[in-house]
Motif scaffolding. Structure first.
Motif, PDB file in Angstrom:
ATOM      1  N   MET A   1       0.840  -1.084   0.054  1.00 16.52           N
ATOM      2  CA  MET A   1       0.053  -0.071   0.096  1.00 16.52           C
ATOM      3  C   MET A   1       0.787   1.301  -0.043  1.00 16.52           C
ATOM      4  O   MET A   1       0.979   1.922  -0.980  1.00 16.52           O
ATOM      5  CB  MET A   1      -1.083  -0.247   1.174  1.00 16.52           C
ATOM      6  N   HIS A   2       1.556   1.588   0.987  1.00 18.57           N
ATOM      7  CA  HIS A   2       2.372   2.691   1.336  1.00 18.57           C
ATOM      8  C   HIS A   2       3.731   2.229   1.496  1.00 18.57           C
ATOM      9  O   HIS A   2       3.896   1.267   2.239  1.00 18.57           O
ATOM     10  CB  HIS A   2       1.962   3.798   2.235  1.00 18.57           C
ATOM     11  N   GLU A   3       4.756   3.076   0.935  1.00 19.00           N
ATOM     12  CA  GLU A   3       6.096   2.654   1.313  1.00 19.00           C
ATOM     13  C   GLU A   3       6.566   3.698   1.914  1.00 19.00           C
ATOM     14  O   GLU A   3       6.455   4.901   1.781  1.00 19.00           O
ATOM     15  CB  GLU A   3       7.006   2.122   0.232  1.00 19.00           C
ATOM     16  N   VAL A   4       7.856   3.570   2.664  1.00 17.53           N
ATOM     17  CA  VAL A   4       8.680   4.702   3.119  1.00 17.53           C
ATOM     18  C   VAL A   4       9.216   5.491   2.105  1.00 17.53           C
ATOM     19  O   VAL A   4       9.514   5.063   1.143  1.00 17.53           O
ATOM     20  CB  VAL A   4       9.791   4.173   4.113  1.00 17.53           C
ATOM     21  N   GLY A   5       8.996   6.680   2.309  1.00 16.46           N
ATOM     22  CA  GLY A   5       9.231   7.830   1.380  1.00 16.46           C
ATOM     23  C   GLY A   5       8.179   8.395   0.317  1.00 16.46           C
ATOM     24  O   GLY A   5       8.583   9.208  -0.344  1.00 16.46           O
ATOM     25  N   GLY A  27       2.151   0.978   8.272  1.00 15.88           N
ATOM     26  CA  GLY A  27       1.639  -0.272   9.227  1.00 15.88           C
ATOM     27  C   GLY A  27       0.325   0.263   9.817  1.00 15.88           C
ATOM     28  O   GLY A  27      -0.379   0.911   8.929  1.00 15.88           O
ATOM     29  N   VAL A  28      -0.122  -0.434  10.692  1.00 16.55           N
ATOM     30  CA  VAL A  28      -1.572  -0.123  11.156  1.00 16.55           C
ATOM     31  C   VAL A  28      -1.803   1.229  11.397  1.00 16.55           C
ATOM     32  O   VAL A  28      -2.777   1.775  11.180  1.00 16.55           O
ATOM     33  CB  VAL A  28      -1.823  -1.143  12.536  1.00 16.55           C
ATOM     34  N   ASP A  29      -0.896   1.983  12.217  1.00 18.44           N
ATOM     35  CA  ASP A  29      -0.696   3.292  12.463  1.00 18.44           C
ATOM     36  C   ASP A  29       0.558   3.922  11.520  1.00 18.44           C
ATOM     37  O   ASP A  29       1.588   3.459  11.626  1.00 18.44           O
ATOM     38  CB  ASP A  29      -0.434   3.774  13.825  1.00 18.44           C
ATOM     39  N   THR A  30       0.226   4.539  10.749  1.00 22.18           N
ATOM     40  CA  THR A  30       1.134   5.113   9.777  1.00 22.18           C
ATOM     41  C   THR A  30       1.630   6.358  10.418  1.00 22.18           C
ATOM     42  O   THR A  30       0.896   7.351  10.932  1.00 22.18           O
ATOM     43  CB  THR A  30       0.522   5.490   8.404  1.00 22.18           C
ATOM     44  N   ARG A  31       3.000   6.401  10.402  1.00 21.35           N
ATOM     45  CA  ARG A  31       3.541   7.769  10.709  1.00 21.35           C
ATOM     46  C   ARG A  31       3.889   8.665   9.675  1.00 21.35           C
ATOM     47  O   ARG A  31       4.594   8.149   8.646  1.00 21.35           O
ATOM     48  CB  ARG A  31       5.103   7.406  11.503  1.00 21.35           C
TER      49      ARG A  31
END
Length: 60
Positions: A1-5, A27-31
């Motif tokens: 789904m989403h990747e770092v960066g 993750g479950v909680d996205t930073r």
């Protein structure tokens, strides 16, 4: 789904006026980090999925 960066554009603006966010930790909680002011927040995945307006990778 989403990747770092990845850079996400959300529907609601941040109080600083920025609308784009960089994914720091998926993750479950996205930073997320505001690309305008640098503020870091944690957003639950279900809320984030509804708020996403657009997505681009950091390499674009």
């Amino acid at each position: 789904m989403h990747e770092v960066g990845d850079i996400l554009t959300l529907r609601k603006k941040h109080p600083c006026g920025g609308q784009t966010w960089e994914v720091l930790k998926p993750g479950v909680d996205t930073r997320l980090k505001c690309t305008t002011c640098g503020r870091v927040i944690l957003v639950p995945r279900d809320k984030l999925v509804r708020q996403i307006k657009g997505k681009s990778t950091a390499s674009q």
